[in-house]
Write a protein that holds these residues in place. Structure first.
Motif, PDB file in Angstrom:
ATOM      1  N   ASN A 101     -10.240 -13.583  -5.910  1.00  0.00           N
ATOM      2  CA  ASN A 101      -9.069 -14.246  -6.449  1.00  0.00           C
ATOM      3  C   ASN A 101      -7.852 -13.570  -5.820  1.00  0.00           C
ATOM      4  OD1 ASN A 101      -6.781 -14.865  -7.981  1.00  0.00           O
ATOM      5  ND2 ASN A 101      -7.984 -15.164  -9.828  1.00  0.00           N
ATOM      6  N   ASN A 102      -7.013 -14.365  -5.180  1.00  0.00           N
ATOM      7  CA  ASN A 102      -5.825 -13.814  -4.518  1.00  0.00           C
ATOM      8  C   ASN A 102      -4.551 -14.450  -5.069  1.00  0.00           C
ATOM      9  OD1 ASN A 102      -4.639 -12.065  -2.575  1.00  0.00           O
ATOM     10  ND2 ASN A 102      -4.328 -13.815  -1.214  1.00  0.00           N
ATOM     11  N   GLU A 103      -4.591 -14.890  -6.332  1.00  0.00           N
ATOM     12  CA  GLU A 103      -3.415 -15.526  -6.927  1.00  0.00           C
ATOM     13  C   GLU A 103      -2.208 -14.612  -6.971  1.00  0.00           C
ATOM     14  OE1 GLU A 103      -4.811 -16.940 -10.684  1.00  0.00           O
ATOM     15  OE2 GLU A 103      -5.730 -18.723  -9.809  1.00  0.00           O
ATOM     16  N   ASP A 104      -2.429 -13.301  -7.074  1.00  0.00           N
ATOM     17  CA  ASP A 104      -1.301 -12.360  -7.115  1.00  0.00           C
ATOM     18  C   ASP A 104      -0.960 -11.817  -5.724  1.00  0.00           C
ATOM     19  OD1 ASP A 104      -3.493 -10.758  -6.763  1.00  0.00           O
ATOM     20  OD2 ASP A 104      -3.105  -9.452  -8.453  1.00  0.00           O
ATOM     21  N   ASN A 105      -1.533 -12.427  -4.674  1.00  0.00           N
ATOM     22  CA  ASN A 105      -1.245 -12.078  -3.270  1.00  0.00           C
ATOM     23  C   ASN A 105      -1.512 -10.623  -2.936  1.00  0.00           C
ATOM     24  OD1 ASN A 105      -0.412 -14.699  -2.400  1.00  0.00           O
ATOM     25  ND2 ASN A 105       1.484 -14.374  -3.523  1.00  0.00           N
ATOM     26  N   TRP A 106      -2.573 -10.031  -3.519  1.00  0.00           N
ATOM     27  CA  TRP A 106      -2.920  -8.652  -3.177  1.00  0.00           C
ATOM     28  C   TRP A 106      -3.459  -8.565  -1.762  1.00  0.00           C
ATOM     29  CZ3 TRP A 106      -7.929  -6.618  -2.439  1.00  0.00           C
ATOM     30  CH2 TRP A 106      -8.980  -7.506  -2.691  1.00  0.00           C
ATOM     31  N   LEU A 107      -3.978  -9.679  -1.243  1.00  0.00           N
ATOM     32  CA  LEU A 107      -4.328  -9.764   0.176  1.00  0.00           C
ATOM     33  C   LEU A 107      -3.188 -10.487   0.881  1.00  0.00           C
ATOM     34  CD1 LEU A 107      -8.060 -10.887  -0.115  1.00  0.00           C
ATOM     35  CD2 LEU A 107      -7.235  -8.678   0.704  1.00  0.00           C
ATOM     36  N   PRO A 108      -2.766 -10.023   2.046  1.00  0.00           N
ATOM     37  CA  PRO A 108      -1.590 -10.607   2.708  1.00  0.00           C
ATOM     38  C   PRO A 108      -1.900 -11.913   3.453  1.00  0.00           C
ATOM     39  CG  PRO A 108      -2.436  -8.796   4.006  1.00  0.00           C
ATOM     40  CD  PRO A 108      -3.267  -8.843   2.754  1.00  0.00           C
ATOM     41  N   VAL A 109      -2.411 -12.907   2.720  1.00  0.00           N
ATOM     42  CA  VAL A 109      -2.674 -14.230   3.285  1.00  0.00           C
ATOM     43  C   VAL A 109      -2.149 -15.281   2.319  1.00  0.00           C
ATOM     44  CG1 VAL A 109      -4.692 -13.520   4.638  1.00  0.00           C
ATOM     45  CG2 VAL A 109      -4.999 -14.310   2.291  1.00  0.00           C
ATOM     46  N   MET A 166      -3.379  -9.331 -14.935  1.00  0.00           N
ATOM     47  CA  MET A 166      -3.836  -9.678 -13.613  1.00  0.00           C
ATOM     48  C   MET A 166      -5.272 -10.219 -13.723  1.00  0.00           C
ATOM     49  SD  MET A 166      -4.561  -7.348 -10.191  1.00  0.00           S
ATOM     50  CE  MET A 166      -3.710  -5.998 -10.854  1.00  0.00           C
ATOM     51  N   ALA A 167      -5.556 -11.241 -12.957  1.00  0.00           N
ATOM     52  CA  ALA A 167      -6.894 -11.837 -12.949  1.00  0.00           C
ATOM     53  C   ALA A 167      -7.865 -10.934 -12.190  1.00  0.00           C
ATOM     54  CB  ALA A 167      -6.830 -13.208 -12.291  1.00  0.00           C
ATOM     55  N   ALA A 168      -9.153 -11.111 -12.497  1.00  0.00           N
ATOM     56  CA  ALA A 168     -10.184 -10.356 -11.772  1.00  0.00           C
ATOM     57  C   ALA A 168     -10.095 -10.702 -10.297  1.00  0.00           C
ATOM     58  CB  ALA A 168     -11.556 -10.698 -12.318  1.00  0.00           C
ATOM     59  N   ARG A 169     -10.250  -9.724  -9.464  1.00  0.00           N
ATOM     60  CA  ARG A 169     -10.157  -9.983  -8.032  1.00  0.00           C
ATOM     61  C   ARG A 169     -11.484 -10.482  -7.471  1.00  0.00           C
ATOM     62  NH1 ARG A 169      -6.086  -5.141  -6.360  1.00  0.00           N
ATOM     63  NH2 ARG A 169      -4.260  -6.138  -7.220  1.00  0.00           N
ATOM     64  N   LEU A 170     -12.589  -9.867  -7.855  1.00  0.00           N
ATOM     65  CA  LEU A 170     -13.893 -10.335  -7.399  1.00  0.00           C
ATOM     66  C   LEU A 170     -14.324 -11.471  -8.311  1.00  0.00           C
ATOM     67  CD1 LEU A 170     -16.396 -10.102  -5.607  1.00  0.00           C
ATOM     68  CD2 LEU A 170     -17.264  -8.369  -7.190  1.00  0.00           C
ATOM     69  N   LYS A 171     -14.450 -12.682  -7.742  1.00  0.00           N
ATOM     70  CA  LYS A 171     -14.815 -13.853  -8.548  1.00  0.00           C
ATOM     71  C   LYS A 171     -16.308 -14.127  -8.488  1.00  0.00           C
ATOM     72  CE  LYS A 171     -12.481 -17.548  -8.818  1.00  0.00           C
ATOM     73  NZ  LYS A 171     -11.773 -18.807  -8.607  1.00  0.00           N
ATOM     74  N   ASP A 195     -13.148 -10.942 -15.870  1.00  0.00           N
ATOM     75  CA  ASP A 195     -12.300  -9.763 -16.039  1.00  0.00           C
ATOM     76  C   ASP A 195     -13.020  -8.654 -16.803  1.00  0.00           C
ATOM     77  OD1 ASP A 195     -10.388 -11.314 -14.879  1.00  0.00           O
ATOM     78  OD2 ASP A 195      -9.125 -11.492 -16.649  1.00  0.00           O
ATOM     79  N   LYS A 196     -13.990  -9.014 -17.606  1.00  0.00           N
ATOM     80  CA  LYS A 196     -14.595  -8.061 -18.516  1.00  0.00           C
ATOM     81  C   LYS A 196     -15.913  -7.467 -18.024  1.00  0.00           C
ATOM     82  CE  LYS A 196     -12.543 -10.534 -22.394  1.00  0.00           C
ATOM     83  NZ  LYS A 196     -11.245 -10.222 -22.274  1.00  0.00           N
ATOM     84  N   VAL A 197     -16.348  -7.775 -16.819  1.00  0.00           N
ATOM     85  CA  VAL A 197     -17.598  -7.196 -16.317  1.00  0.00           C
ATOM     86  C   VAL A 197     -17.367  -5.729 -15.971  1.00  0.00           C
ATOM     87  CG1 VAL A 197     -19.297  -7.218 -14.454  1.00  0.00           C
ATOM     88  CG2 VAL A 197     -18.525  -9.358 -15.427  1.00  0.00           C
ATOM     89  N   THR A 198     -18.175  -4.864 -16.577  1.00  0.00           N
ATOM     90  CA  THR A 198     -18.061  -3.440 -16.282  1.00  0.00           C
ATOM     91  C   THR A 198     -19.352  -2.868 -15.724  1.00  0.00           C
ATOM     92  OG1 THR A 198     -18.644  -2.881 -18.553  1.00  0.00           O
ATOM     93  CG2 THR A 198     -16.303  -3.053 -18.038  1.00  0.00           C
TER      94      THR A 198
END
Length: 115
Positions: free
Chosen positions: A87-95, A1-6, A26-29
């Motif tokens: 990033n909403n490519e996986d549609n985690w937000l319903p839009v 899954m891609a990072a959600r906060l871009k 994806d790797k920011v911790t």
């Protein structure tokens, strides 16, 4: 899954007088830096743009405390802006969009003029 906060973009927010952009992979911790470099202001801005209403949790007392107060070399700002892009490519937000941006702004009201 891609990072959600871009991205996070700040302009006039607390110590970030100039427009400043942060890109998150994806790797920011962690966000690291010396004391006084703005790490806490980055965390505060994320809470603020997502709708935090408690100024004490944002280390302030009123809306105006979110706006750059000025320095020896720069005048105070009239507005603070924070924008986050998800990033909403996986549609985690319903839009039906692959990216979603949320922005929050605060304006400094002009002082009362002497008449």
């Amino acid at each position: 899954m891609a990072a959600r906060l871009k991205t996070l973009e700040l302009h006039g927010y607390k110590t970030f007088a100039s427009k400043t952009s942060f890109e998150f992979s994806d790797k920011v911790t962690a966000v690291v830096g010396p004391n006084g470099s703005g790490k806490s202001n980055i965390a505060d801005s994320l809470r603020w743009v997502l709708g935090e209403q408690s100024f004490s949790l944002l280390r302030g007392r009123k809306t105006e405390d979110m706006i750059f107060a000025g320095s020896e070399h720069r005048p105070r700002a009239g507005m603070a802006s924070a924008s986050i892009t998800f990033n909403n490519e996986d549609n985690w937000l319903p839009v039906d969009y692959t990216e979603v941006m949320i922005t929050r702004r605060a304006y400094r009201w002009p002082e009362v003029l002497d008449t």
